[in-house]
Design a protein around this motif. Sequence first.
Motif, PDB file in Angstrom:
ATOM      1  N   SER A 169     -13.711-121.412 -52.800  1.00 51.55           N
ATOM      2  CA  SER A 169     -14.002-120.531 -53.951  1.00 51.55           C
ATOM      3  C   SER A 169     -15.380-120.739 -54.081  1.00 51.55           C
ATOM      4  O   SER A 169     -15.593-121.898 -53.802  1.00 51.55           O
ATOM      5  CB  SER A 169     -12.496-121.306 -54.339  1.00 51.55           C
ATOM      6  OG  SER A 169     -11.703-121.193 -54.036  1.00 51.55           O
ATOM      7  N   PRO A 170     -15.606-120.083 -55.225  1.00 52.55           N
ATOM      8  CA  PRO A 170     -16.307-120.441 -56.254  1.00 52.55           C
ATOM      9  C   PRO A 170     -16.313-121.494 -57.207  1.00 52.55           C
ATOM     10  O   PRO A 170     -15.307-122.295 -57.441  1.00 52.55           O
ATOM     11  CB  PRO A 170     -17.195-118.698 -56.537  1.00 52.55           C
ATOM     12  CG  PRO A 170     -16.331-118.242 -55.940  1.00 52.55           C
ATOM     13  CD  PRO A 170     -14.635-118.774 -55.296  1.00 52.55           C
ATOM     14  N   PRO A 181     -11.748-116.752 -51.712  1.00 54.80           N
ATOM     15  CA  PRO A 181     -13.389-116.990 -52.049  1.00 54.80           C
ATOM     16  C   PRO A 181     -13.601-115.417 -53.496  1.00 54.80           C
ATOM     17  O   PRO A 181     -14.338-116.089 -54.541  1.00 54.80           O
ATOM     18  CB  PRO A 181     -13.948-115.054 -50.731  1.00 54.80           C
ATOM     19  CG  PRO A 181     -13.486-116.179 -49.471  1.00 54.80           C
ATOM     20  CD  PRO A 181     -12.358-116.852 -49.940  1.00 54.80           C
ATOM     21  N   HIS A 204     -11.631-118.812 -58.521  1.00 55.40           N
ATOM     22  CA  HIS A 204     -12.589-119.835 -58.698  1.00 55.40           C
ATOM     23  C   HIS A 204     -11.920-120.965 -58.572  1.00 55.40           C
ATOM     24  O   HIS A 204     -10.478-121.700 -58.867  1.00 55.40           O
ATOM     25  CB  HIS A 204     -13.013-119.636 -60.206  1.00 55.40           C
ATOM     26  CG  HIS A 204     -14.506-119.106 -60.043  1.00 55.40           C
ATOM     27  ND1 HIS A 204     -13.999-117.617 -60.357  1.00 55.40           N
ATOM     28  CD2 HIS A 204     -15.265-119.346 -60.362  1.00 55.40           C
ATOM     29  CE1 HIS A 204     -15.057-116.923 -59.795  1.00 55.40           C
ATOM     30  NE2 HIS A 204     -16.783-118.363 -60.328  1.00 55.40           N
ATOM     31  N   ASP A 239     -20.957-123.279 -57.945  1.00 53.49           N
ATOM     32  CA  ASP A 239     -22.151-122.762 -58.400  1.00 53.49           C
ATOM     33  C   ASP A 239     -22.234-123.244 -59.487  1.00 53.49           C
ATOM     34  O   ASP A 239     -23.464-122.535 -60.471  1.00 53.49           O
ATOM     35  CB  ASP A 239     -20.886-121.542 -58.470  1.00 53.49           C
ATOM     36  CG  ASP A 239     -20.213-120.943 -56.859  1.00 53.49           C
ATOM     37  OD1 ASP A 239     -21.268-119.975 -56.008  1.00 53.49           O
ATOM     38  OD2 ASP A 239     -19.909-121.776 -56.472  1.00 53.49           O
ATOM     39  N   ASP A 244     -28.162-120.945 -58.372  1.00 51.39           N
ATOM     40  CA  ASP A 244     -27.119-121.772 -59.093  1.00 51.39           C
ATOM     41  C   ASP A 244     -27.121-121.928 -60.718  1.00 51.39           C
ATOM     42  O   ASP A 244     -28.043-121.626 -61.161  1.00 51.39           O
ATOM     43  CB  ASP A 244     -26.333-122.930 -58.632  1.00 51.39           C
ATOM     44  CG  ASP A 244     -25.684-122.807 -56.714  1.00 51.39           C
ATOM     45  OD1 ASP A 244     -25.487-121.699 -57.126  1.00 51.39           O
ATOM     46  OD2 ASP A 244     -26.462-123.739 -56.456  1.00 51.39           O
ATOM     47  N   SER A 300     -19.739-117.098 -65.967  1.00 53.33           N
ATOM     48  CA  SER A 300     -18.893-116.645 -64.811  1.00 53.33           C
ATOM     49  C   SER A 300     -18.302-115.197 -65.070  1.00 53.33           C
ATOM     50  O   SER A 300     -17.290-114.806 -63.842  1.00 53.33           O
ATOM     51  CB  SER A 300     -17.652-117.978 -64.862  1.00 53.33           C
ATOM     52  OG  SER A 300     -17.452-119.092 -64.582  1.00 53.33           O
TER      53      SER A 300
END
Length: 455
Positions: A108-109, A156, A159, A178, A215, A300
Amino acid sequence: MKPFELRHKQVVVIGAGISGMAAAELLHRQGAIPFVSDSGAIRPERRERLQQLGIAFEQGGHSERALTGDLLVVSPGVPRTIVPIRVYRESGRSVWTELELAWRYNRSPVVAVTGTNGKTTVTRWLGDLFERGGKPAVVAGNIGVAVSDVADHTAPDAHLLLEVSSYQLEFVETFRPDVSIILNITPDHMDYYGGRFEDYAAAKFRITEHQTENDFFITNADDEVMSAFLPELKKRARHPRILTFSARNEVEEGLFLRGDTLIFKFNQTEEPLMQIQEFHLSGQHNVMNGMAAALAARVSEIKNSAIRESLTRFEGVEHRLEPVRELDGVTYINDSKATNVNAVWFALDSFDQPMVLILGGRDKGNDYRELEEQLREKVHTVIAIGEAADAIEAQVGPMVPELLRADSMGQAVRMARKQAKRGELVMLSPACSSFDMFENFEDRGNAFRQAVLEL
């Protein structure tokens, strides 16, 4: 080592707390061969769980077997000086935290939050922001759900929102969020870091260590330690995009307060967000927490409308400035999560009423004299509990009209009731860890709550 390379490897896990157990079970699920080693006693239900899974373990010390693994995974708070860590490092074998292990399996982010104070509030606030913004997310880390409990179930399209401590960042090799956030850095865990504040700060800074220009790094422009760190970060050949938030000054990129208006600023373009009076949570520290959460949500790709909704409705977290009850005109506040002096300072700064303050627990190298101005202005009685009672009495006694000592939370609450008058507060804001008398700060807060409700 990559995840597939851990299959059939002998991995020693130091500590059988929440993180250690989660790490051992993750390794077991993924085909590694974990061995759990704890210097103390392992709780019976955890021993039973390990036996059910066929995971070998030892307690009461680290044997030769703990020194022979292919990899060492260390639970948060385990002293950096223990023999297994030294032996593995000297032999060139990796030492990871549970966070680093879990990161290897994550898909995941990640938004990762650290700081001395406010990280639980901001992480929970992010959970609320993502929910209101219609984005799937999982909240984990140093917040009750270990990262290893969820890492191999991540995806993916969702979050991972993490609260991470200095302990968890101590031995990271590849961890790369991230979006990373450092809220503030003030002295804490000085007992663990041998009184060296620079070592504690360095552990926090590691949250940015592997980030690149793809990032984001978010931090508090009003924090002196962070302001000094930013020029160093910018010298790196590859560093994250830096966004700051401030309640005092306009920022180059990020979120700031102009008068009573919160304003986003990106690429030299300003966007008014909302009025500060609309915040649901009171206190300057919650303004800063909300700004950090809002900025992370914005990068985000959460809409401003959802951010405004969250900032005006988020209720806060348990055990942090939590009203418990009003009795005979006295309000009782549970701030058990205030485990350092700086957190207590912010708690005191949130109220104007006279109060009785319950302080104490296991001391972490605190200097209670930093509270002097607030104590003299607002606190007429301090009730000291736990192992830190002697230090509190010596340092705080001259600052307040009355200093009492209690042997239990129940006794402290009963004493506080006798001291408090109508229109005043009784607040548990301990400035210490809970481990001398309680399982954790939640257990301590629940004991306070129960004692108050029994009055």
